[in-house]
Design a protein around this motif. Structure first.
Motif, PDB file in Angstrom:
ATOM      1  N   ALA A 154      -2.099  -2.687 -33.040  1.00 58.79           N
ATOM      2  CA  ALA A 154      -1.776  -4.093 -32.752  1.00 58.79           C
ATOM      3  C   ALA A 154      -1.467  -4.311 -31.273  1.00 58.79           C
ATOM      4  O   ALA A 154      -2.014  -5.215 -30.637  1.00 58.79           O
ATOM      5  N   GLU A 155      -0.600  -3.481 -30.727  1.00 59.55           N
ATOM      6  CA  GLU A 155      -0.200  -3.712 -29.334  1.00 59.55           C
ATOM      7  C   GLU A 155      -1.362  -3.488 -28.374  1.00 59.55           C
ATOM      8  O   GLU A 155      -1.497  -4.186 -27.368  1.00 59.55           O
ATOM      9  N   ARG A 182      -3.728  -6.480 -28.671  1.00 60.62           N
ATOM     10  CA  ARG A 182      -3.138  -7.645 -28.008  1.00 60.62           C
ATOM     11  C   ARG A 182      -3.244  -7.525 -26.495  1.00 60.62           C
ATOM     12  O   ARG A 182      -3.606  -8.478 -25.812  1.00 60.62           O
ATOM     13  N   ASP A 219      -2.125  -8.508 -38.878  1.00 57.77           N
ATOM     14  CA  ASP A 219      -1.181  -7.621 -38.216  1.00 57.77           C
ATOM     15  C   ASP A 219      -1.003  -8.002 -36.740  1.00 57.77           C
ATOM     16  O   ASP A 219       0.090  -7.866 -36.204  1.00 57.77           O
ATOM     17  N   ARG A 222      -2.002  -1.306 -22.619  1.00 56.91           N
ATOM     18  CA  ARG A 222      -0.565  -1.014 -22.590  1.00 56.91           C
ATOM     19  C   ARG A 222      -0.284   0.108 -23.594  1.00 56.91           C
ATOM     20  O   ARG A 222      -0.832   0.107 -24.694  1.00 56.91           O
ATOM     21  N   ARG A 277       3.987   1.079 -28.564  1.00 59.95           N
ATOM     22  CA  ARG A 277       5.240   1.676 -29.049  1.00 59.95           C
ATOM     23  C   ARG A 277       5.046   2.188 -30.473  1.00 59.95           C
ATOM     24  O   ARG A 277       5.415   3.304 -30.793  1.00 59.95           O
ATOM     25  N   ALA A 278       4.453   1.378 -31.331  1.00 57.20           N
ATOM     26  CA  ALA A 278       4.142   1.836 -32.696  1.00 57.20           C
ATOM     27  C   ALA A 278       2.797   2.555 -32.653  1.00 57.20           C
ATOM     28  O   ALA A 278       1.832   2.051 -32.092  1.00 57.20           O
ATOM     29  N   LYS A 279       2.760   3.759 -33.224  1.00 58.43           N
ATOM     30  CA  LYS A 279       1.534   4.575 -33.140  1.00 58.43           C
ATOM     31  C   LYS A 279       1.060   5.005 -34.519  1.00 58.43           C
ATOM     32  O   LYS A 279       1.863   5.356 -35.386  1.00 58.43           O
ATOM     33  N   ASP A 311       9.609  -9.407 -28.280  1.00 56.32           N
ATOM     34  CA  ASP A 311       8.941  -8.232 -27.714  1.00 56.32           C
ATOM     35  C   ASP A 311       9.368  -6.932 -28.404  1.00 56.32           C
ATOM     36  O   ASP A 311       9.763  -5.961 -27.774  1.00 56.32           O
ATOM     37  N   LEU A 312       9.272  -6.948 -29.744  1.00 60.01           N
ATOM     38  CA  LEU A 312       9.580  -5.758 -30.532  1.00 60.01           C
ATOM     39  C   LEU A 312       8.293  -5.230 -31.171  1.00 60.01           C
ATOM     40  O   LEU A 312       7.394  -6.008 -31.488  1.00 60.01           O
ATOM     41  N   PRO A 313       8.215  -3.919 -31.389  1.00 54.50           N
ATOM     42  CA  PRO A 313       7.057  -3.409 -32.133  1.00 54.50           C
ATOM     43  C   PRO A 313       7.137  -3.847 -33.593  1.00 54.50           C
ATOM     44  O   PRO A 313       8.236  -4.083 -34.109  1.00 54.50           O
ATOM     45  N   CYS A 314       5.994  -3.964 -34.229  1.00 49.88           N
ATOM     46  CA  CYS A 314       5.947  -4.546 -35.570  1.00 49.88           C
ATOM     47  C   CYS A 314       4.916  -3.826 -36.420  1.00 49.88           C
ATOM     48  O   CYS A 314       3.838  -3.474 -35.939  1.00 49.88           O
ATOM     49  N   LEU A 319       7.006   3.866 -36.168  1.00 41.84           N
ATOM     50  CA  LEU A 319       7.526   2.618 -35.597  1.00 41.84           C
ATOM     51  C   LEU A 319       8.874   2.908 -34.942  1.00 41.84           C
ATOM     52  O   LEU A 319       9.838   3.255 -35.636  1.00 41.84           O
TER      53      LEU A 319
END
Lengths: 328, 258
Positions: A76-77, A80, A105, A184, A187-189, B138-141, B173
């Motif tokens: 997702a990140e 985005r 998502d 970027r 953070r979630a992988k 701005d948090l991971p989801c 996460l």
């Protein structure tokens, strides 16, 4: 990409472009025909060229391919950040994304990132002094017409199955442009994928599926539905998701987008409301019969024949008539 | 550890719905409201985390009109420690960004470690609010969560999300983070008597939506209406016996099964 372009964001999984991508292209072309602009497709991945060339050949649309290590699998990140970067210089009018576990998502967050409109699970479009998108609420019993806000892009997620995927190859393939891009760091992988366990209930081989939904009311009423399924030589008991969530039937019985995709010769739906999540998994069945007290149930649109009757009276009557026929 | 669970009050989905007079949504008269099922799973999941780790504090938050207070109390009954109700005007349709902005505004200075949402509401089925709140803060989801396991140090969670056709994606996460919960992740329990009694008396923090700055919208409603009659299947009429007889004949004629 130029301003006012309509962008479809491709979805791929397990190394294949998913058909929902082509459904979204069909939809985007209809919007473009009515409102102007052209349709381009954005695809992210690595390797991205094979995806891009397939899409360009299938659709005839220009493809904006973002080659990025971080986008090897969906994230997702990453999606985005790549899309936001690519939309910095040229703002698309509409960004079309399939309404799937992947699309929902990231699409809502993308809308926030772009300060865009965000309209979810769209099933239709028409032009009436500007674009109007339609979506279902309240189990499909009510429709809503929505307009995106003006002077900004709109991120639209499209319900799967609304349009047919492009069935014919385009006469002339679109142009493929490949951009190597840095995303970027997410953070979630993704750690890994887990494939669906093979179901102990084989709905694929069933000739007849009798499926139960929330409308059965009480788990004890499943007995009659199971009995009906057993009357057929290759009959099986299926279920809609809510029944499995309540543990009335095992998840192996679940038909639908998150369960099994089935196409038996005969599908009898008992007390199933007909949410797209279910009907997407069985709409290619040969003969579809819906039994539902509610005359306005959405399922009646998918069914060939509808019986608006009390299940607990109709199913035993049906069992008896089938037995009569068999004993003849 | 602080957990926020966002819960929505929705009508029973099997209700006979019709648009309201102003064509801005569904008519609420005669509807029975309850907690959105997906949110029930989220509350249960939060309570399970509390049982596993000590010193976990759960806040149940609902954005909705006066009637939604019942759902905040329901959250307390299920085991939430605090209840918050952001009150919106009655019969006021809100889009996902408006709701998400109210939630984000409330949560931004509360240092929640985890924000739980149901994957969608049963009435509007947009799947937008959770990921929008994550983007605003701005948090991971991670969405469509079907199992979660928070690490011992509480810094991250290994989460399984459900994809199409029973496939799953395993995601790490980091916390603080946002999860939207898929149905079937657990079997929500019935509230125990202690919590029921506590929920009845406990004070709920009430915030008027108008106290918060006006938020951005993400769509404009034209109107809500009953779908035009579509190509529905053929209705089989008659008594139950006649209907059964006709269906058997149809199966016999149209397939080689009987």
């Amino acid at each position: 990409m130029r301003h006012k372009d309509n962008i479809v964001v491709a979805e791929h999984a397990e190394g294949r472009i998913q058909p929902v991508t082509y459904e979204a292209v069909t939809f985007a072309k209809k919007v473009a025909d009515a409102t102007g602009g052209k349709v381009s497709v954005a695809v992210m991945g690595r390797p991205v060229r094979p995806f891009a060339e397939e899409i360009a050949a299938e659709t005839g649309c220009d493809v904006y391919a973002m080659d990025s290590e971080a986008a090897t699998v969906y994230n997702a990140e990453v999606y985005r950040s790549l899309l936001k970067k690519s939309f910095e210089s040229i703002t698309p009018r509409f960004v079309f994304i399939p309404h799937t576990a992947t699309g929902w998502d990231y699409a809502p967050a993308l809308a926030v990132d772009l300060s865009a409109s965000g309209i979810a699970a769209v099933i239709g479009f028409r032009e009436d002094s500007g674009p109007i998108f339609t979506r279902r609420i309240c189990n499909g019993k009510i429709l809503e017409d929505l307009r995106p806000l003006e002077d900004r892009p709109a991120v639209i997620t499209l319900m799967p199955g609304v349009e047919k995927p492009h069935s014919r190859k385009a006469e002339k393939p679109g142009e493929v442009k490949i951009y190597e891009m840095e995303a970027r760091a997410p953070r979630a992988k993704t750690l890994r994928y887990v494939e669906a366990p093979s179901a102990s209930v084989n709905l694929q081989e069933a000739e007849v599926i009798v499926a139960a939904g929330r409308g059965v009311g009480d788990p004890e009423h499943l007995d009659a539905i199971g009995e009906l399924a057993k009357l057929f030589e290759r009959g099986a008991l299926g279920a809609s998701r809510p029944l499995c969530d309540m543990r009335w039937l095992p998840f192996d019985c679940q038909v639908g987008m998150t369960g099994q995709d089935v196409s038996p010769k005969l599908y009898i739906a008992c007390g199933i409301s007909g949410a797209v999540q279910h009907t997407m998994g069985m709409r290619n069945s040969g003969l579809i019969i819906a039994v539902n007290m509610d005359k306005n149930a959405l399922f009646h649109q998918t069914a060939h024949y509808c019986v608006a009757a009390d299940l607990h009276k109709f199913i035993p009557a049906l069992i008896e008539k089938i037995r009569e026929l068999k004993s003849r | 550890m602080k957990i926020l669970v966002c819960v929505k009050q929705v009508p029973d989905t099997e209700s006979a719905f019709r648009p309201n007079a102003s064509e801005t949504g569904y008519d609420e008269s005669g509807l029975v409201f309850r907690m959105n099922e997906y949110d029930e799973y989220a509350v249960e999941e939060a309570v399970r985390i509390k049982e596993k780790f000590r010193d976990v504090e759960i806040t149940a938050l609902s954005v909705g009109p006066d009637r939604a207070e019942a759902i905040v109390r329901r959250g307390l009954e299920f085991g939430a420690d605090h209840g918050v109700h952001i009150v919106t005007p009655a019969e006021c349709r809100m889009d996902a960004l408006e709701v998400a902005s109210l939630i984000a505004r409330f949560a931004q200075d509360k240092s929640f470690d985890l924000l739980f949402f149901g994957i969608m509401s049963e009435d509007y089925q947009r799947c937008q609010t959770g990921p929008m709140v994550a983007a605003l803060l701005d948090l991971p989801c991670t969405t469509t969560v079907i199992s979660q396991n928070i690490s011992e140090d509480r810094k991250s969670a290994v989460v399984e999300r459900e994809l199409e056709r029973g496939r799953r994606e395993v995601v790490e996460l980091p916390l603080p983070g946002v999860m939207t919960v898929q149905s079937g992740i657990n079997m929500p329990r019935y509230p125990n008597l202690t919590n029921k009694l506590r929920a009845r008396k406990q004070e709920i923090e009430v915030i008027a939506a108008s106290e918060t700055p006006s938020s951005e919208k993400c769509e404009r409603l034209v109107r809500a209406y009953i779908p035009p009659p579509s190509k529905a299947g053929i209705f089989i009429e008659g008594t139950v016996e006649e209907q059964a007889e006709k269906i058997v004949r149809i199966i016999h004629e149209k397939t080689d099964i009987l």
